[in-house]
Scaffold this motif. Structure first.
Motif, PDB file in Angstrom:
ATOM      1  N   SER A   1     -15.927   2.298  -3.003  1.00  0.00           N
ATOM      2  CA  SER A   1     -14.608   2.501  -2.393  1.00  0.00           C
ATOM      3  C   SER A   1     -13.492   2.617  -3.425  1.00  0.00           C
ATOM      4  CB  SER A   1     -14.290   1.352  -1.430  1.00  0.00           C
ATOM      5  OG  SER A   1     -14.264   0.107  -2.101  1.00  0.00           O
ATOM      6  N   PHE A   2     -13.781   2.251  -4.682  1.00  0.00           N
ATOM      7  CA  PHE A   2     -12.792   2.347  -5.750  1.00  0.00           C
ATOM      8  C   PHE A   2     -13.222   3.394  -6.772  1.00  0.00           C
ATOM      9  CE2 PHE A   2     -12.428  -2.186  -4.445  1.00  0.00           C
ATOM     10  CZ  PHE A   2     -11.105  -2.184  -4.039  1.00  0.00           C
ATOM     11  N   ILE A   3     -12.257   3.879  -7.529  1.00  0.00           N
ATOM     12  CA  ILE A   3     -12.545   4.737  -8.670  1.00  0.00           C
ATOM     13  C   ILE A   3     -11.881   4.122  -9.889  1.00  0.00           C
ATOM     14  CG2 ILE A   3     -10.560   6.275  -8.227  1.00  0.00           C
ATOM     15  CD1 ILE A   3     -12.366   8.584  -9.236  1.00  0.00           C
ATOM     16  N   GLY A   4     -12.625   4.037 -10.979  1.00  0.00           N
ATOM     17  CA  GLY A   4     -12.109   3.464 -12.212  1.00  0.00           C
ATOM     18  C   GLY A   4     -12.071   4.511 -13.304  1.00  0.00           C
ATOM     19  N   ALA A   5     -10.996   4.518 -14.094  1.00  0.00           N
ATOM     20  CA  ALA A   5     -10.853   5.508 -15.162  1.00  0.00           C
ATOM     21  C   ALA A   5      -9.639   5.173 -16.015  1.00  0.00           C
ATOM     22  CB  ALA A   5     -10.704   6.915 -14.586  1.00  0.00           C
ATOM     23  N   TYR A   6      -9.584   5.784 -17.178  1.00  0.00           N
ATOM     24  CA  TYR A   6      -8.384   5.743 -18.001  1.00  0.00           C
ATOM     25  C   TYR A   6      -7.361   6.750 -17.469  1.00  0.00           C
ATOM     26  CZ  TYR A   6      -5.264   7.198 -21.748  1.00  0.00           C
ATOM     27  OH  TYR A   6      -4.149   7.555 -22.456  1.00  0.00           O
ATOM     28  N   GLY A   7      -6.077   6.388 -17.548  1.00  0.00           N
ATOM     29  CA  GLY A   7      -4.996   7.340 -17.300  1.00  0.00           C
ATOM     30  C   GLY A   7      -4.636   7.583 -15.854  1.00  0.00           C
ATOM     31  N   GLN A   8      -5.051   6.704 -14.940  1.00  0.00           N
ATOM     32  CA  GLN A   8      -4.684   6.929 -13.538  1.00  0.00           C
ATOM     33  C   GLN A   8      -3.183   6.741 -13.316  1.00  0.00           C
ATOM     34  OE1 GLN A   8      -7.635   6.369 -10.410  1.00  0.00           O
ATOM     35  NE2 GLN A   8      -8.533   4.767 -11.668  1.00  0.00           N
ATOM     36  N   ASP A   9      -2.536   5.947 -14.149  1.00  0.00           N
ATOM     37  CA  ASP A   9      -1.076   5.882 -14.192  1.00  0.00           C
ATOM     38  C   ASP A   9      -0.615   6.931 -15.196  1.00  0.00           C
ATOM     39  OD1 ASP A   9       1.611   5.276 -14.398  1.00  0.00           O
ATOM     40  OD2 ASP A   9       1.311   3.376 -15.413  1.00  0.00           O
ATOM     41  N   ASP A  10      -0.111   8.068 -14.749  1.00  0.00           N
ATOM     42  CA  ASP A  10       0.271   8.368 -13.376  1.00  0.00           C
ATOM     43  C   ASP A  10      -0.409   9.649 -12.909  1.00  0.00           C
ATOM     44  OD1 ASP A  10       1.781   8.189 -10.961  1.00  0.00           O
ATOM     45  OD2 ASP A  10       3.321   9.460 -11.790  1.00  0.00           O
TER      46      ASP A  10
ATOM     47  N   CYS B   1      -8.291   2.345  -8.729  1.00  0.00           N
ATOM     48  CA  CYS B   1      -7.547   2.731  -7.528  1.00  0.00           C
ATOM     49  C   CYS B   1      -8.494   2.813  -6.332  1.00  0.00           C
ATOM     50  CB  CYS B   1      -6.886   4.106  -7.699  1.00  0.00           C
ATOM     51  SG  CYS B   1      -5.590   4.173  -8.945  1.00  0.00           S
ATOM     52  N   SER B   2      -7.920   2.670  -5.152  1.00  0.00           N
ATOM     53  CA  SER B   2      -8.669   2.846  -3.914  1.00  0.00           C
ATOM     54  C   SER B   2      -8.804   4.331  -3.605  1.00  0.00           C
ATOM     55  CB  SER B   2      -7.938   2.152  -2.760  1.00  0.00           C
ATOM     56  OG  SER B   2      -8.266   2.734  -1.510  1.00  0.00           O
ATOM     57  N   LYS B   3     -10.013   4.766  -3.342  1.00  0.00           N
ATOM     58  CA  LYS B   3     -10.223   6.172  -2.982  1.00  0.00           C
ATOM     59  C   LYS B   3      -9.485   6.535  -1.698  1.00  0.00           C
ATOM     60  CE  LYS B   3     -14.780   6.821  -5.127  1.00  0.00           C
ATOM     61  NZ  LYS B   3     -16.199   7.175  -4.879  1.00  0.00           N
ATOM     62  N   LEU B   4      -9.430   5.599  -0.768  1.00  0.00           N
ATOM     63  CA  LEU B   4      -8.744   5.863   0.493  1.00  0.00           C
ATOM     64  C   LEU B   4      -7.240   6.014   0.264  1.00  0.00           C
ATOM     65  CD1 LEU B   4      -8.885   6.206   3.544  1.00  0.00           C
ATOM     66  CD2 LEU B   4      -8.826   3.719   3.773  1.00  0.00           C
ATOM     67  N   ASP B   5      -6.669   5.167  -0.586  1.00  0.00           N
ATOM     68  CA  ASP B   5      -5.244   5.289  -0.907  1.00  0.00           C
ATOM     69  C   ASP B   5      -4.950   6.619  -1.583  1.00  0.00           C
ATOM     70  OD1 ASP B   5      -4.606   2.814   0.149  1.00  0.00           O
ATOM     71  OD2 ASP B   5      -4.672   1.776  -1.783  1.00  0.00           O
ATOM     72  N   ILE B   6      -5.845   7.050  -2.455  1.00  0.00           N
ATOM     73  CA  ILE B   6      -5.646   8.331  -3.152  1.00  0.00           C
ATOM     74  C   ILE B   6      -5.595   9.471  -2.150  1.00  0.00           C
ATOM     75  CG2 ILE B   6      -6.719   9.965  -4.754  1.00  0.00           C
ATOM     76  CD1 ILE B   6      -7.855   7.476  -6.234  1.00  0.00           C
ATOM     77  N   TYR B   7      -6.541   9.487  -1.223  1.00  0.00           N
ATOM     78  CA  TYR B   7      -6.567  10.584  -0.247  1.00  0.00           C
ATOM     79  C   TYR B   7      -5.361  10.513   0.691  1.00  0.00           C
ATOM     80  CZ  TYR B   7      -8.252  13.896   3.212  1.00  0.00           C
ATOM     81  OH  TYR B   7      -8.368  14.970   4.064  1.00  0.00           O
ATOM     82  N   ASN B   8      -4.983   9.315   1.122  1.00  0.00           N
ATOM     83  CA  ASN B   8      -3.820   9.193   2.004  1.00  0.00           C
ATOM     84  C   ASN B   8      -2.514   9.525   1.283  1.00  0.00           C
ATOM     85  OD1 ASN B   8      -4.861   8.586   4.580  1.00  0.00           O
ATOM     86  ND2 ASN B   8      -5.235   6.456   4.001  1.00  0.00           N
ATOM     87  N   THR B   9      -2.480   9.326  -0.025  1.00  0.00           N
ATOM     88  CA  THR B   9      -1.304   9.745  -0.795  1.00  0.00           C
ATOM     89  C   THR B   9      -1.217  11.261  -0.853  1.00  0.00           C
ATOM     90  OG1 THR B   9      -1.278   7.706  -2.088  1.00  0.00           O
ATOM     91  CG2 THR B   9      -0.215   9.636  -3.075  1.00  0.00           C
ATOM     92  N   TYR B  10      -2.348  11.929  -1.039  1.00  0.00           N
ATOM     93  CA  TYR B  10      -2.378  13.398  -0.935  1.00  0.00           C
ATOM     94  C   TYR B  10      -1.860  13.852   0.423  1.00  0.00           C
ATOM     95  CZ  TYR B  10      -4.735  17.622   0.752  1.00  0.00           C
ATOM     96  OH  TYR B  10      -5.027  18.810   1.378  1.00  0.00           O
ATOM     97  N   ARG B  11      -2.307  13.198   1.494  1.00  0.00           N
ATOM     98  CA  ARG B  11      -1.846  13.561   2.836  1.00  0.00           C
ATOM     99  C   ARG B  11      -0.334  13.342   2.977  1.00  0.00           C
ATOM    100  NH1 ARG B  11      -3.963   9.979   6.780  1.00  0.00           N
ATOM    101  NH2 ARG B  11      -3.165  11.447   8.335  1.00  0.00           N
ATOM    102  N   ALA B  12       0.163  12.270   2.375  1.00  0.00           N
ATOM    103  CA  ALA B  12       1.594  11.967   2.451  1.00  0.00           C
ATOM    104  C   ALA B  12       2.419  13.042   1.753  1.00  0.00           C
ATOM    105  CB  ALA B  12       1.871  10.604   1.826  1.00  0.00           C
ATOM    106  N   TYR B  13       1.997  13.447   0.559  1.00  0.00           N
ATOM    107  CA  TYR B  13       2.749  14.473  -0.176  1.00  0.00           C
ATOM    108  C   TYR B  13       2.679  15.820   0.544  1.00  0.00           C
ATOM    109  CZ  TYR B  13       2.731  11.103  -4.053  1.00  0.00           C
ATOM    110  OH  TYR B  13       2.890   9.988  -4.831  1.00  0.00           O
ATOM    111  N   LYS B  14       1.541  16.130   1.113  1.00  0.00           N
ATOM    112  CA  LYS B  14       1.385  17.382   1.866  1.00  0.00           C
ATOM    113  C   LYS B  14       2.319  17.371   3.081  1.00  0.00           C
ATOM    114  CE  LYS B  14      -2.221  20.338   3.907  1.00  0.00           C
ATOM    115  NZ  LYS B  14      -1.958  20.258   5.344  1.00  0.00           N
TER     116      LYS B  14
END
Length: 474
Positions: free
Chosen positions: A263-272, A455-468
């Protein structure tokens, strides 16, 4: 049989705002969309590890979707897709609407730089039969997190003849990686007694490069010369070229799923870059509207947004004005430019500090961003008494949340920890200074500014939906 709600429960539904984990509202079809979106996001993180690389990747994706360089066009009309470069480290891209620019744009602005280790101009040296690069850390980091981890070298070198060489070493499986060796615990008693900020001094954050010398007793620094020969053989560069280069050390690992349930994704540079990527995908997928839709990627946010590619640079406004001019087919009047800024709406898409129960003492739980709860609004950032923030007005905050409510976009509000626990800033204040309505909203992040942010994968997708949604209905 469904039990009817009591009068008090009905009153609670009417008067209280319920924040909750959004996974309980997700069906299999929606979850499939979430996972697919995050696969492409992971690829973007692996490809664009520096501001230059993320810019180049974004331009390529824009051009694949029909966007053209605004500087090559005499005029633009409704439906046209254009972009402007800010020294190959910043970007303004737009889908032209039917309304005049003086009615304002809808803008989602992010930054695409991340904390890292920059090489010093005079970086390469040999000591005690080993070669090293000296570094200067960039942005707010916990220095000890960068010890004994795999690092990759990225950047550009301009030769004495003016040729630009792009460098990337440590990402391919066949590449070597680099590291800053930490002190073994057996000898680290004194080190471990220090404050965390003093575990390693900045001048000791030196990158291990090699130990094989050139076989010639007349050479004073044979290992340094051997490293220079390897660089010259591969890239055609010399030590003089390194002085003027922009070279960065970043974590060499790839983005990975985190947790048994992924349910999470981990990586360098997610901010921002998490907010930059979601806004990029949103403008590509959004239907063109009356208002011109804009994404803005800036550099240098992690060090105060100064410089000709930071959010304080007038080049971002020049790009917005150039677009207005080419929409009009003439020079915009001063009042038309003022109207453009005054009537524009902006989401400063930056990350929020995700609540971590292991460090609960620095958060104020009622006003913390929780993982899986949706896009996180920060009405203000700053520190202490709201120093260094724009503090969005109630009218605009309410307007955007009502917009998201209309499309069932989950959202939450937050602050950056307890009032006196710390603080931070975003690009919001700089665009708010121009007169725009701006508010921060983005993805909650655990371990922000570390080598492996989560980051939460669900939050990432819902943020895309919010910007759209903002692009289509804002």
């Amino acid at each position: 049989m469904t039990q009817e709600k009591t009068p008090a429960e009905l009153l609670q539904d009417q008067l209280c705002y319920q924040k909750e984990n959004q996974w309980q509202h997700v069906d299999e079809a929606f979850e499939a969309k979430v996972m697919e979106f995050n696969r492409s996001y992971a690829n973007a993180l692996n490809t664009g590890k520096t501001e230059r690389e993320f810019y180049a990747m974004s331009v390529k994706r824009l051009e694949e979707h029909g966007f053209k360089d605004l500087s090559t066009l005499e005029s633009v009309k409704a439906g046209d897709k254009v972009y402007s470069s800010v020294h190959d480290k910043g970007l303004v891209a737009a889908v032209v609407g039917t309304e005049p620019a003086s009615k304002g744009y809808v803008i989602v602005g992010s930054h695409i730089d991340s904390p890292r280790l920059d090489l010093k101009p005079n970086a390469l040296y040999e000591k005690d039969e080993m070669a090293f690069f000296k570094t200067h850390y960039y942005g707010g980091i916990k220095k000890y997190q960068w010890l004994s981890t795999q690092l990759a070298l990225h950047g550009v070198v301009i030769t004495k003849e003016g040729k630009k060489i792009e460098v990337s070493i440590g990402e391919d499986e066949e590449d070597p990686v680099f590291t800053i060796p930490d002190l073994l615990p057996h000898l680290g008693r004194k080190q471990m007694a220090n404050k965390a900020s003093e575990i390693v001094e900045a001048e000791a954050m030196n990158i291990l490069l090699g130990s094989k010398p050139i076989n010639d007793e007349k050479i004073k620094e044979p290992i340094k010369l051997a490293i220079l020969k390897l660089l010259h053989d591969k890239y055609g560069i010399n030590e003089r070229d390194l002085y003027t280069a922009e070279l960065e050390m970043v974590p060499a690992h790839k983005a990975r799923d985190v947790g048994f349930d992924r349910s999470f994704i981990g990586a360098y540079g997610q901010d921002d870059r998490v907010c930059a990527w979601t806004s990029l995908e949103a403008i590509l997928d959004a239907k063109p509207q009356a208002k011109t839709q804009v994404i803005l990627f800036s550099d240098k946010e992690e060090v105060g947004s100064a410089g000709n590619t930071g959010a304080k640079s007038e080049l971002y406004y020049f790009a917005l004005y150039e677009l207005q001019q080419k929409m009009l087919g003439r020079e915009a009047t001063l009042m038309e430019r003022h109207d453009l800024i005054r009537n524009s709406k902006m989401l400063s898409s930056d990350v929020a500090a995700g609540f971590d129960p292991d460090f609960a003492d620095v958060y104020e739980p009622m006003n913390a961003a929780h993982m899986n709860y949706g896009i996180a609004f920060c009405k203000y950032t700053g520190g202490g008494g709201k120093g260094g923030t724009s503090d969005a007005n109630a009218e605009y905050f309410n307007e955007i949340t009502r917009l998201f409510d209309s499309q069932d976009i989950p959202w939450q509000s937050c602050e950056l920890g307890k009032t006196d626990a710390g603080g931070g800033g975003t690009i919001a204040q700089f665009f708010a200074n121009s007169g725009m309505n701006v508010i921060d909203c983005g993805v909650a992040v655990l371990a922000m500014h570390s080598c492996f942010e989560v980051c939460s994968k669900l939050d990432i997708y819902n943020t895309y939906r919010a910007y759209k949604t903002f692009f289509e209905l804002g």
